[in-house]
Design a protein around this motif. Structure first.
Motif, short mmCIF file in Angstrom:
data_model
loop_
_atom_site.label_atom_id
_atom_site.label_comp_id
_atom_site.label_asym_id
_atom_site.label_seq_id
_atom_site.Cartn_x
_atom_site.Cartn_y
_atom_site.Cartn_z
N ASN A 103 7.84 4.81 -5.15
CA ASN A 103 8.38 6.11 -4.74
C ASN A 103 8.07 7.12 -5.84
O ASN A 103 8.32 6.84 -7.02
N THR A 139 13.92 11.52 -9.38
CA THR A 139 13.34 10.65 -8.37
C THR A 139 13.29 9.20 -8.85
O THR A 139 12.62 8.91 -9.84
N THR A 183 13.32 3.50 -3.44
CA THR A 183 14.48 3.88 -2.64
C THR A 183 15.19 2.64 -2.10
O THR A 183 16.19 2.77 -1.41
N ARG A 184 14.67 1.47 -2.44
CA ARG A 184 15.22 0.21 -1.91
C ARG A 184 15.87 -0.66 -2.97
O ARG A 184 16.86 -1.33 -2.72
#
Length: 276
Positions: free
Chosen positions: A202, A213, A217-218
């Protein structure tokens, strides 16, 4: 004359990328950053002490035998071990030379090979031999481009084949390693001792997102203490030395094409069908 568009790549940043790959290997295998932020665990007292650092005068990770001092922080000795360079191109060949100088046996894979070849620094195999090489690899360097053939090249099965106490270094693309498999292997620490990762799953969408950031995202990779995280710095983009090398490489390619009156004479041609 063919009307096909000729696409060429540049390898001006190969030295920078190879150097970072080796730096990540050393940082991970020697647990340099973990020693810096060492969390002391006194087994005899059966409790975990607050995080302490050498810069805060704590030498516990050194491990010199003394009452109340834990065992030394583990490190992997590279000399006499096996390094596997997956992707024996401009970056991989530089990595191989350095690891060979460290006294490691170097194995490698290269997409263009159909049988085993040798050079001064490595025994180079075709990609089909990868599964047979993984159980021998104490350190794995991923230096391949991301294509349909390399996507998720290493998953649960492949990571489980690595010997106990192994190290993984990725300077290619995050998607070359299955994300969940990597997180699980580092969390469980059954055979993967540590990893140094420069490429992720990501990325910031805009410049405004660069300070907020996550790399995934997992999975929360930031909580793993056996992981050295680098924000895709291998190419050293924007640095004066890098940009100077880029301009020199472009000029060399254009001059070669001009000298031979043929744009196809430019080096590092990309096979669009294969993706690199």
């Amino acid at each position: 004359m063919s009307s096909k568009l000729v696409v060429c790549n540049l390898h001006h940043n190969a030295p920078m990328t190879a150097e970072l790959a080796v730096a990540l290997c050393l940082a991970a295998s020697k647990q340099i950053f973990e020693a810096d932020r060492f969390v002391s665990c006194f087994r005899a007292m059966d409790d975990v002490q607050p995080a302490r650092k050498l810069r805060q005068h704590d030498w516990s990770s050194r491990g010199i035998p003394c009452e109340g001092v834990p065992d030394p922080l583990p490190m992997l000795l590279l000399q006499g071990k096996v390094a596997l360079v997956v992707g024996y191109g401009e970056v991989g060949q530089r990595v191989a030379r350095i690891m060979s100088a460290f006294g490691m046996e170097v194995l490698a894979t290269r997409a263009s090979l159909s049988r085993v070849a040798r050079d001064k620094h490595a025994v180079v195999h075709p990609p089909a031999d990868l599964l047979s090489l993984l159980p021998r690899a104490n350190v794995v360097f991923l230096c391949v481009p991301l294509t349909s053939g390399t996507s998720k090249m290493l998953g649960r099965k492949e990571l489980a084949m690595l010997p106990k106490g192994s190290v993984l270094v990725n300077v290619s693309r995050g998607e070359v390693v299955d994300e969940d498999a990597l997180f699980e292997a580092l969390s469980q620490r059954e055979n993967l001792f540590a990893a140094g990762i420069d490429t992720w799953y990501n990325y910031p969408a805009t410049s405004k997102d660069t300070q907020s950031t996550p790399v995934s995202t997992r999975n929360d990779f930031s909580k793993l203490t056996n992981l050295v995280m680098s924000p895709h710095r291998g190419g050293a983009v924007g640095l004066e030395e890098t940009e100077s090398a880029r301009l020199s490489a472009i000029a060399e390619a254009l001059n070669l094409a001009a000298d031979r009156s043929d744009v196809r004479a430019m080096p590092c041609r990309v096979d669009v069908e294969r993706g690199y």
